[in-house]
Design a protein around this motif. Structure first.
Motif, PDB file in Angstrom:
ATOM      1  N   GLU A 121       2.920 -24.575-117.582  1.00  0.00           N
ATOM      2  CA  GLU A 121       2.719 -24.785-119.017  1.00  0.00           C
ATOM      3  C   GLU A 121       1.241 -24.940-119.349  1.00  0.00           C
ATOM      4  OE1 GLU A 121       5.134 -28.177-119.721  1.00  0.00           O
ATOM      5  OE2 GLU A 121       7.014 -27.035-119.856  1.00  0.00           O
ATOM      6  N   ALA A 151       8.594 -22.465-118.583  1.00  0.00           N
ATOM      7  CA  ALA A 151       7.906 -22.347-117.307  1.00  0.00           C
ATOM      8  C   ALA A 151       8.877 -22.553-116.155  1.00  0.00           C
ATOM      9  CB  ALA A 151       6.772 -23.361-117.218  1.00  0.00           C
ATOM     10  N   SER A 195       5.311 -18.440-116.567  1.00  0.00           N
ATOM     11  CA  SER A 195       5.746 -18.871-117.894  1.00  0.00           C
ATOM     12  C   SER A 195       6.038 -17.639-118.729  1.00  0.00           C
ATOM     13  CB  SER A 195       4.658 -19.693-118.596  1.00  0.00           C
ATOM     14  OG  SER A 195       4.367 -20.866-117.885  1.00  0.00           O
TER      15      SER A 195
END
Length: 250
Positions: free
Chosen positions: A42, A152, A162
Protein backbone atom coordinates in the motif's frame (compact mmCIF):
# COMPACT_ATOMS: atom_id res chain seq x y z
CA UNK A 1 17.91 -6.52 15.11
CA UNK A 2 14.64 -7.33 16.90
CA UNK A 3 11.32 -8.12 15.22
CA UNK A 4 9.74 -4.90 16.44
CA UNK A 5 12.35 -2.94 14.49
CA UNK A 6 11.46 -4.84 11.31
CA UNK A 7 7.77 -3.98 11.64
CA UNK A 8 8.68 -0.29 11.57
CA UNK A 9 10.64 -0.49 8.30
CA UNK A 10 7.72 -0.71 5.84
CA UNK A 11 7.82 2.99 4.90
CA UNK A 12 11.59 3.16 4.46
CA UNK A 13 11.53 -0.04 2.39
CA UNK A 14 8.77 1.29 0.12
CA UNK A 15 10.91 4.38 -0.55
CA UNK A 16 14.11 2.31 -1.15
CA UNK A 17 15.74 4.09 1.80
CA UNK A 18 17.15 1.08 3.68
CA UNK A 19 20.85 0.13 3.60
CA UNK A 20 21.63 -3.24 2.04
CA UNK A 21 21.89 -5.22 5.29
CA UNK A 22 18.59 -3.91 6.68
CA UNK A 23 16.85 -4.32 3.30
CA UNK A 24 17.90 -7.98 3.11
CA UNK A 25 16.76 -8.61 6.70
CA UNK A 26 13.42 -6.90 6.04
CA UNK A 27 12.83 -8.90 2.85
CA UNK A 28 13.35 -12.13 4.78
CA UNK A 29 10.87 -10.88 7.36
CA UNK A 30 8.44 -9.74 4.64
CA UNK A 31 8.09 -13.25 3.24
CA UNK A 32 6.55 -14.46 6.54
CA UNK A 33 4.68 -11.35 7.72
CA UNK A 34 1.38 -10.74 5.93
CA UNK A 35 0.58 -7.41 7.70
CA UNK A 36 3.97 -5.97 6.72
CA UNK A 37 3.58 -7.26 3.16
CA UNK A 38 0.20 -5.57 2.78
CA UNK A 39 1.36 -2.32 4.37
CA UNK A 40 4.47 -2.24 2.17
CA UNK A 41 2.40 -2.78 -0.97
CA UNK A 42 0.00 0.00 0.00
CA UNK A 43 2.83 2.42 0.80
CA UNK A 44 4.55 1.55 -2.50
CA UNK A 45 1.37 2.31 -4.45
CA UNK A 46 0.97 5.58 -2.54
CA UNK A 47 4.56 6.57 -3.31
CA UNK A 48 3.92 5.93 -7.00
CA UNK A 49 0.78 8.07 -6.91
CA UNK A 50 2.62 10.93 -5.20
CA UNK A 51 5.50 10.73 -7.67
CA UNK A 52 3.20 10.86 -10.67
CA UNK A 53 1.28 13.75 -9.16
CA UNK A 54 4.37 16.00 -9.15
CA UNK A 55 6.03 14.77 -12.34
CA UNK A 56 6.37 17.26 -15.20
CA UNK A 57 6.97 16.59 -18.89
CA UNK A 58 8.88 19.02 -21.15
CA UNK A 59 6.76 21.32 -23.28
CA UNK A 60 5.73 19.79 -26.60
CA UNK A 61 6.86 22.97 -28.41
CA UNK A 62 10.46 22.74 -27.12
CA UNK A 63 11.80 20.49 -29.90
CA UNK A 64 10.36 22.68 -32.66
CA UNK A 65 11.72 25.82 -31.01
CA UNK A 66 15.25 24.36 -30.90
CA UNK A 67 15.08 23.31 -34.55
CA UNK A 68 13.90 26.78 -35.60
CA UNK A 69 16.71 28.48 -33.71
CA UNK A 70 19.31 26.23 -35.34
CA UNK A 71 18.16 27.28 -38.83
CA UNK A 72 18.57 30.94 -37.83
CA UNK A 73 22.29 30.61 -36.98
CA UNK A 74 24.43 31.62 -39.97
CA UNK A 75 28.18 31.36 -40.44
CA UNK A 76 29.93 34.58 -41.53
CA UNK A 77 31.62 34.32 -44.93
CA UNK A 78 35.36 35.22 -45.05
CA UNK A 79 35.90 38.78 -46.36
CA UNK A 80 38.70 40.75 -47.99
CA UNK A 81 39.90 41.02 -51.60
CA UNK A 82 41.56 38.01 -53.21
CA UNK A 83 45.30 38.35 -53.85
CA UNK A 84 46.58 38.54 -57.46
CA UNK A 85 47.52 35.13 -58.90
CA UNK A 86 49.37 33.95 -62.02
CA UNK A 87 47.71 31.94 -64.79
CA UNK A 88 49.33 28.68 -63.61
CA UNK A 89 48.21 29.36 -60.08
CA UNK A 90 44.67 30.00 -61.28
CA UNK A 91 44.64 26.74 -63.28
CA UNK A 92 45.93 24.77 -60.29
CA UNK A 93 43.34 26.40 -58.10
CA UNK A 94 40.55 25.47 -60.53
CA UNK A 95 41.71 21.83 -60.64
CA UNK A 96 41.93 21.71 -56.89
CA UNK A 97 38.51 23.33 -56.65
CA UNK A 98 37.01 20.61 -58.85
CA UNK A 99 38.55 17.89 -56.70
CA UNK A 100 37.38 19.70 -53.59
CA UNK A 101 33.88 20.04 -55.06
CA UNK A 102 33.76 16.30 -55.87
CA UNK A 103 34.95 15.48 -52.35
CA UNK A 104 32.38 17.82 -50.84
CA UNK A 105 29.59 16.30 -52.92
CA UNK A 106 30.62 12.79 -51.86
CA UNK A 107 30.83 13.92 -48.25
CA UNK A 108 27.48 15.65 -48.51
CA UNK A 109 25.89 12.46 -49.85
CA UNK A 110 27.32 10.47 -46.95
CA UNK A 111 26.27 13.12 -44.46
CA UNK A 112 22.85 13.26 -46.05
CA UNK A 113 22.42 9.54 -45.45
CA UNK A 114 23.60 9.99 -41.88
CA UNK A 115 21.25 12.91 -41.39
CA UNK A 116 18.30 10.86 -42.65
CA UNK A 117 19.24 8.01 -40.30
CA UNK A 118 19.61 10.44 -37.38
CA UNK A 119 16.29 12.07 -38.24
CA UNK A 120 14.57 8.68 -38.25
CA UNK A 121 16.17 7.81 -34.92
CA UNK A 122 15.03 11.16 -33.50
CA UNK A 123 11.50 10.59 -34.78
CA UNK A 124 11.44 7.09 -33.27
CA UNK A 125 12.66 8.45 -29.93
CA UNK A 126 10.09 11.25 -30.10
CA UNK A 127 7.28 8.78 -30.80
CA UNK A 128 8.41 6.56 -27.93
CA UNK A 129 8.50 9.57 -25.62
CA UNK A 130 4.98 10.58 -26.66
CA UNK A 131 3.69 7.06 -26.03
CA UNK A 132 5.43 6.92 -22.65
CA UNK A 133 3.97 10.33 -21.75
CA UNK A 134 0.51 9.17 -22.76
CA UNK A 135 0.82 6.02 -20.64
CA UNK A 136 2.02 8.09 -17.69
CA UNK A 137 -0.95 10.44 -18.07
CA UNK A 138 -3.36 7.48 -18.23
CA UNK A 139 -1.81 5.87 -15.14
CA UNK A 140 -1.95 9.17 -13.27
CA UNK A 141 -5.63 9.59 -14.21
CA UNK A 142 -6.45 6.23 -12.61
CA UNK A 143 -4.32 6.72 -9.49
CA UNK A 144 -5.56 10.26 -8.92
CA UNK A 145 -9.24 9.54 -9.60
CA UNK A 146 -11.50 10.43 -6.63
CA UNK A 147 -13.00 6.93 -6.67
CA UNK A 148 -9.67 5.08 -6.95
CA UNK A 149 -9.53 2.07 -4.64
CA UNK A 150 -6.49 -0.13 -3.94
CA UNK A 151 -5.98 -3.69 -2.76
CA UNK A 152 -2.58 -5.09 -1.80
CA UNK A 153 -1.27 -8.61 -1.43
CA UNK A 154 1.95 -10.55 -0.94
CA UNK A 155 2.98 -12.35 -4.13
CA UNK A 156 5.51 -14.69 -2.53
CA UNK A 157 9.28 -14.60 -2.58
CA UNK A 158 9.29 -11.17 -0.95
CA UNK A 159 7.32 -9.59 -3.81
CA UNK A 160 4.32 -7.38 -3.15
CA UNK A 161 1.61 -6.19 -5.47
CA UNK A 162 -1.26 -3.73 -5.47
CA UNK A 163 -4.12 -3.21 -7.88
CA UNK A 164 -5.76 0.22 -8.11
CA UNK A 165 -9.16 0.50 -9.80
CA UNK A 166 -11.18 3.55 -10.82
CA UNK A 167 -14.73 2.73 -11.82
CA UNK A 168 -15.24 6.22 -13.26
CA UNK A 169 -12.19 5.76 -15.50
CA UNK A 170 -13.08 2.08 -16.10
CA UNK A 171 -9.35 1.34 -15.90
CA UNK A 172 -7.00 -0.45 -13.51
CA UNK A 173 -3.32 -0.17 -12.62
CA UNK A 174 -1.08 -2.95 -11.28
CA UNK A 175 1.87 -1.94 -9.06
CA UNK A 176 4.48 -4.57 -8.20
CA UNK A 177 7.69 -4.48 -6.16
CA UNK A 178 10.58 -6.97 -5.90
CA UNK A 179 9.05 -9.44 -8.36
CA UNK A 180 11.48 -12.13 -9.55
CA UNK A 181 12.48 -11.96 -13.20
CA UNK A 182 10.84 -14.63 -15.37
CA UNK A 183 13.03 -17.29 -17.00
CA UNK A 184 14.63 -16.57 -20.38
CA UNK A 185 12.05 -16.60 -23.15
CA UNK A 186 9.21 -16.04 -20.67
CA UNK A 187 7.14 -13.01 -19.66
CA UNK A 188 4.56 -12.15 -17.01
CA UNK A 189 1.13 -11.63 -18.57
CA UNK A 190 -1.75 -9.83 -16.86
CA UNK A 191 -5.35 -11.02 -17.13
CA UNK A 192 -8.75 -9.62 -16.25
CA UNK A 193 -10.82 -12.18 -14.35
CA UNK A 194 -14.27 -12.03 -15.97
CA UNK A 195 -16.27 -14.41 -13.80
CA UNK A 196 -13.69 -17.17 -14.18
CA UNK A 197 -12.88 -16.39 -17.84
CA UNK A 198 -9.48 -14.78 -18.29
CA UNK A 199 -9.10 -11.80 -20.66
CA UNK A 200 -5.61 -10.57 -21.58
CA UNK A 201 -4.69 -7.24 -19.97
CA UNK A 202 -1.18 -6.87 -21.41
CA UNK A 203 2.40 -7.88 -20.65
CA UNK A 204 4.81 -6.77 -17.94
CA UNK A 205 8.42 -5.75 -18.61
CA UNK A 206 10.48 -8.93 -17.99
CA UNK A 207 13.57 -6.88 -17.19
CA UNK A 208 12.09 -4.92 -14.27
CA UNK A 209 11.23 -6.19 -10.79
CA UNK A 210 9.54 -2.91 -9.78
CA UNK A 211 6.99 -1.48 -12.18
CA UNK A 212 3.62 0.20 -12.57
CA UNK A 213 1.48 -1.18 -15.39
CA UNK A 214 -1.73 0.18 -16.86
CA UNK A 215 -3.91 -2.84 -17.59
CA UNK A 216 -4.77 -2.93 -21.28
CA UNK A 217 -8.46 -2.47 -21.94
CA UNK A 218 -11.44 -1.48 -19.83
CA UNK A 219 -12.28 -3.13 -16.52
CA UNK A 220 -15.78 -3.73 -17.93
CA UNK A 221 -17.15 -5.54 -14.89
CA UNK A 222 -14.12 -7.76 -14.25
CA UNK A 223 -13.79 -8.98 -10.68
CA UNK A 224 -10.00 -9.13 -10.41
CA UNK A 225 -6.59 -9.48 -12.03
CA UNK A 226 -4.31 -12.49 -12.43
CA UNK A 227 -0.65 -12.91 -13.40
CA UNK A 228 0.74 -15.92 -15.27
CA UNK A 229 4.09 -16.84 -16.80
CA UNK A 230 3.77 -17.12 -20.58
CA UNK A 231 6.09 -17.48 -23.60
CA UNK A 232 7.64 -14.24 -24.83
CA UNK A 233 5.02 -12.31 -26.75
CA UNK A 234 2.18 -13.57 -24.57
CA UNK A 235 -0.64 -16.06 -25.06
CA UNK A 236 -4.29 -15.83 -26.09
CA UNK A 237 -5.28 -17.79 -22.98
CA UNK A 238 -3.35 -18.62 -19.79
CA UNK A 239 -1.10 -21.66 -20.19
CA UNK A 240 0.16 -21.85 -16.59
CA UNK A 241 -1.23 -21.65 -13.08
CA UNK A 242 -1.46 -17.99 -11.95
CA UNK A 243 1.41 -16.82 -9.77
CA UNK A 244 -0.93 -14.14 -8.38
CA UNK A 245 -4.66 -13.49 -8.20
CA UNK A 246 -6.04 -10.27 -6.73
CA UNK A 247 -9.70 -9.36 -6.43
CA UNK A 248 -10.59 -5.79 -7.28
CA UNK A 249 -11.49 -3.62 -4.29
CA UNK A 250 -15.15 -2.77 -3.91
Amino acid sequence: MITADLHRMTGAYALHALPDDEREAFERHLADCEPCAQETAELTATAVRLGLAVSAAPRREMRQEVLQRITGVRQDAPGGPAPARSGRTVLRARLLSRWALAACLAGAAALGGTAVWQHQRAEDASNQARRAEQRTDEIAAVLAAPDARARAASLGGGATGSVVVSRSQDRAVFVVSKMAHPADGKVYQLWFNDGGAMRSAGLMDPGRSDQTVLLRGAVDGASGVGVTVEPAGGSKQPTTTPVALLNFPT
